[in-house]
Scaffold this active site. Sequence first.
Site, mmCIF file in Angstrom:
data_model
loop_
_atom_site.group_PDB
_atom_site.id
_atom_site.type_symbol
_atom_site.label_atom_id
_atom_site.label_comp_id
_atom_site.label_asym_id
_atom_site.label_seq_id
_atom_site.Cartn_x
_atom_site.Cartn_y
_atom_site.Cartn_z
ATOM 1 N N CYS A 48 -2.388 -3.453 6.838
ATOM 2 C CA CYS A 48 -1.902 -3.395 8.225
ATOM 3 C C CYS A 48 -2.285 -2.043 8.838
ATOM 4 O O CYS A 48 -2.722 -1.122 8.142
ATOM 5 C CB CYS A 48 -0.390 -3.606 8.268
ATOM 6 S SG CYS A 48 0.582 -2.149 7.804
ATOM 7 N N CYS A 72 -0.622 1.006 7.333
ATOM 8 C CA CYS A 72 -1.110 1.336 5.991
ATOM 9 C C CYS A 72 -2.508 1.931 6.031
ATOM 10 O O CYS A 72 -2.862 2.759 5.188
ATOM 11 C CB CYS A 72 -1.051 0.119 5.085
ATOM 12 S SG CYS A 72 0.648 -0.248 4.616
ATOM 13 N N GLU A 90 0.834 -1.206 0.000
ATOM 14 C CA GLU A 90 0.000 0.000 0.000
ATOM 15 C C GLU A 90 0.865 1.252 0.000
ATOM 16 O O GLU A 90 0.542 2.255 -0.670
ATOM 17 C CB GLU A 90 -0.917 0.015 1.230
ATOM 18 C CG GLU A 90 -1.941 -1.110 1.257
ATOM 19 C CD GLU A 90 -1.434 -2.381 1.922
ATOM 20 O OE1 GLU A 90 -0.207 -2.631 1.929
ATOM 21 O OE2 GLU A 90 -2.280 -3.133 2.433
#
Length: 139
Positions: free
Chosen positions: A92, A95, A61
Amino acid sequence: MSRNVEDPRDALIAAARAVRERAHAPYSRFAVGAAVLDEQGRIHAGCNVENAAYPQGWCAEASALAVMVAAGGQRVRAVAVVGVAEQPVTPCGGCRQKLREFAAGDCTIWVADLSVLRATFTLDELLPQSFGPEHLRLP
Ligand code: THU
């Protein structure tokens, strides 16, 4: 990687799947691809890039966002993340916050594997009560 599209969902997932093939993940062997749709309808894709000094690696990302910013994109309208695991490979925590910088709370995040769409979220669902750029703007 960036191109114009008519169907953002399928094109975003396809871009994330394609770029995942280029992941540099020799340590985790966990390849991830991500793609973001910008305010101009362009797709920007990136993969995870690991490092022998493990903490220096970064997520797919983050790569996709860097590609968007480098191309002059300013807002993220939709996101696709592709990974292969038993559970859907959601962004995550770090991100989620990185996406928050450029995306509204209702921004759609599609999570797919190599063959199907596994889950759909809004950014608000993944990062409720979040902190963002507007907090830093004085009244
Ligand atoms: N990873 C991503 O690229 N995106 C995510 O949202 C989850 C994790 C990467 C980081 C690392 O290279 C590998 O997956 C294993 O954690």
